[in-house]
Write a protein that holds these residues in place. Sequence first.
Motif, PDB file in Angstrom:
ATOM      1  N   ASP A   1       0.828  -1.209   0.000  1.00 37.69           N
ATOM      2  CA  ASP A   1       0.000   0.000   0.000  1.00 37.69           C
ATOM      3  C   ASP A   1       0.863   1.260   0.000  1.00 37.69           C
ATOM      4  OD1 ASP A   1      -2.655   1.401   0.392  1.00 37.69           O
ATOM      5  OD2 ASP A   1      -1.637   2.033   2.218  1.00 37.69           O
TER       6      ASP A   1
ATOM      7  N   CYS B   1      -5.662   2.381 -11.671  1.00 38.34           N
ATOM      8  CA  CYS B   1      -4.411   3.093 -11.423  1.00 38.34           C
ATOM      9  C   CYS B   1      -3.323   2.644 -12.405  1.00 38.34           C
ATOM     10  CB  CYS B   1      -3.966   2.844  -9.990  1.00 38.34           C
ATOM     11  SG  CYS B   1      -2.413   3.669  -9.568  1.00 38.34           S
TER      12      CYS B   1
ATOM     13  N   GLU C   1      -3.368   6.367  -8.218  1.00 33.22           N
ATOM     14  CA  GLU C   1      -4.759   6.741  -7.949  1.00 33.22           C
ATOM     15  C   GLU C   1      -5.192   6.115  -6.634  1.00 33.22           C
ATOM     16  OE1 GLU C   1      -7.021   8.575  -9.426  1.00 33.22           O
ATOM     17  OE2 GLU C   1      -6.089   9.078 -11.356  1.00 33.22           O
ATOM     18  N   GLU C   2      -5.740   6.935  -5.747  1.00 37.02           N
ATOM     19  CA  GLU C   2      -6.214   6.413  -4.472  1.00 37.02           C
ATOM     20  C   GLU C   2      -7.402   5.482  -4.674  1.00 37.02           C
ATOM     21  OE1 GLU C   2      -4.870   6.609  -1.636  1.00 37.02           O
ATOM     22  OE2 GLU C   2      -3.354   8.166  -1.937  1.00 37.02           O
ATOM     23  N   ASN C   3      -8.239   5.812  -5.647  1.00 37.34           N
ATOM     24  CA  ASN C   3      -9.413   4.999  -5.952  1.00 37.34           C
ATOM     25  C   ASN C   3      -9.017   3.903  -6.936  1.00 37.34           C
ATOM     26  OD1 ASN C   3     -11.864   3.871  -6.583  1.00 37.34           O
ATOM     27  ND2 ASN C   3     -12.891   5.818  -7.010  1.00 37.34           N
TER      28      ASN C   3
ATOM     29  N   ALA D   1       1.418   4.204  -2.869  1.00 41.04           N
ATOM     30  CA  ALA D   1       1.213   5.628  -2.567  1.00 41.04           C
ATOM     31  C   ALA D   1       2.461   6.468  -2.840  1.00 41.04           C
ATOM     32  CB  ALA D   1       0.786   5.791  -1.106  1.00 41.04           C
TER      33      ALA D   1
END
Length: 469
Positions: free
Chosen positions: A235, A252, A245-247, A239
């Motif tokens: 994770d 992503c 992309e967080e979503n 990031a």
Amino acid sequence: MASVASVLLLSEAEFGCEHLATQPADFLSKQNVGFRISNVLKPKYACLSCSESFLHRDRKAHTDKTGHNFFMESRSRLLFCQGCEDFVYDHSLERLRSSTSENALNVAKKRRFSESSTDDIYIKSNANRRICAKQGVRGLFNLGQTCYLNVILQTLLHDPILNTYFLGNGHQQHDCTAQDCIGCAVAEAFADFNSTDKVEGFAALSLLLASWRSSSALAGYQQQDAHEYYQFLVDKLHASTDEHEENHDKGCPCFFHKTFYGKLRSSVTCDKCGNVTRTEDPMVDLSLDVQVQAKKRAMGGGGTSFTPTLGGCLESFTSPEKLMAGVYNCSGCGGTPQKATKQLRIKKLPAILCMQLKTDNAIQRYEHTFSVSEKLEGRIDFPMSINMLPYTTNPHSRVDKSRYIYDLSSAVVHKGKLDAGHYYVYCRQGDQWVLFNDDQVTAVTEADVLNADAYLLFYNLRSLAGAPR
């Protein structure tokens, strides 16, 4: 660096890389006489086979088209091997590099490099293979109950996909401004692990501190679950990229999402009206319940010698499951509670597939009763290679099955009690297997790996070119 293979022959060290070693002895002398450095702002790369010059961006296309691997860089006259994608050293070229083409032969006459010369012997005795082709391994020091971190980091360090990314400057540490960036800490670990001037084990202190600062649950010297740490690390690596992309539903495009994340589809079918409800969620691993297999063994289904298998766990994971009324409200039946059938299938497979072999307990495999928690004895059979097509949303499709073949890359083992214990890991190093027990490194056989009581299994997609979309 401790080697798990035989010592390299001195003749191999004479060459900068394995590609150069295959060329005729007079290859360099033929191609380099008469070469002149161009006075340009951007360095050019002169092909040593056809004498054409190229900028950095055009070099690979020329190699793909002609098969010509070797270039001389215009500023420094260093030899570049496109097969290795790096500068390499050759002592025959060195005598030409430091002189002009007009007097290169005269210089060579004044100072000959014979097979018995001091310089030649020194080069042969001290030259090493390129970092990316190294055969050595290094352990990781335990900094106080940090074996959970060590096994996951060793798994990453021995993954060829991640080596390509981090050793190819995939994460630019010098340009990163993120505070306590996990990507920077992992990149530092890759650089330290592959340092050719160090032979002893090393400590991933930066990664440990960055992990502590990123998660209060990890801070301190208490034992942690290696599986949970793997999820945390993936994770945070995701990031750490600028384009992430967080979503996850948006698709992503970042490297880590494509490498670690797959997609799981859940289908619930109403037993009364046949209405199907589907949901899709991202996955970074598969948590497989081995209790189902253990109960079959306990009830005599297959005899006392029955051993739970990874294939059996995957079949149980993707088999239909009956849901009682009250658990599922069917929209096709006006939102009323109905009996239903639920089934999980893999919609998209990641390049690196992690599988956790678990029961109710997140740390290890235990059989729980009303009075005691007992560890399930015996290992789980797992293969060196596995076909994941039968567990996908299209198990019977007529596709190239080789696109779904995964090869085992590492196996993490946990030994000890529920609230304590120790982790160690088996990792593939080239064609060999190595046991990493913190800073202790031991060569092992394939049979040793297959007999391990694994807790986490990591498989790599065999063919990235044909990866399923």
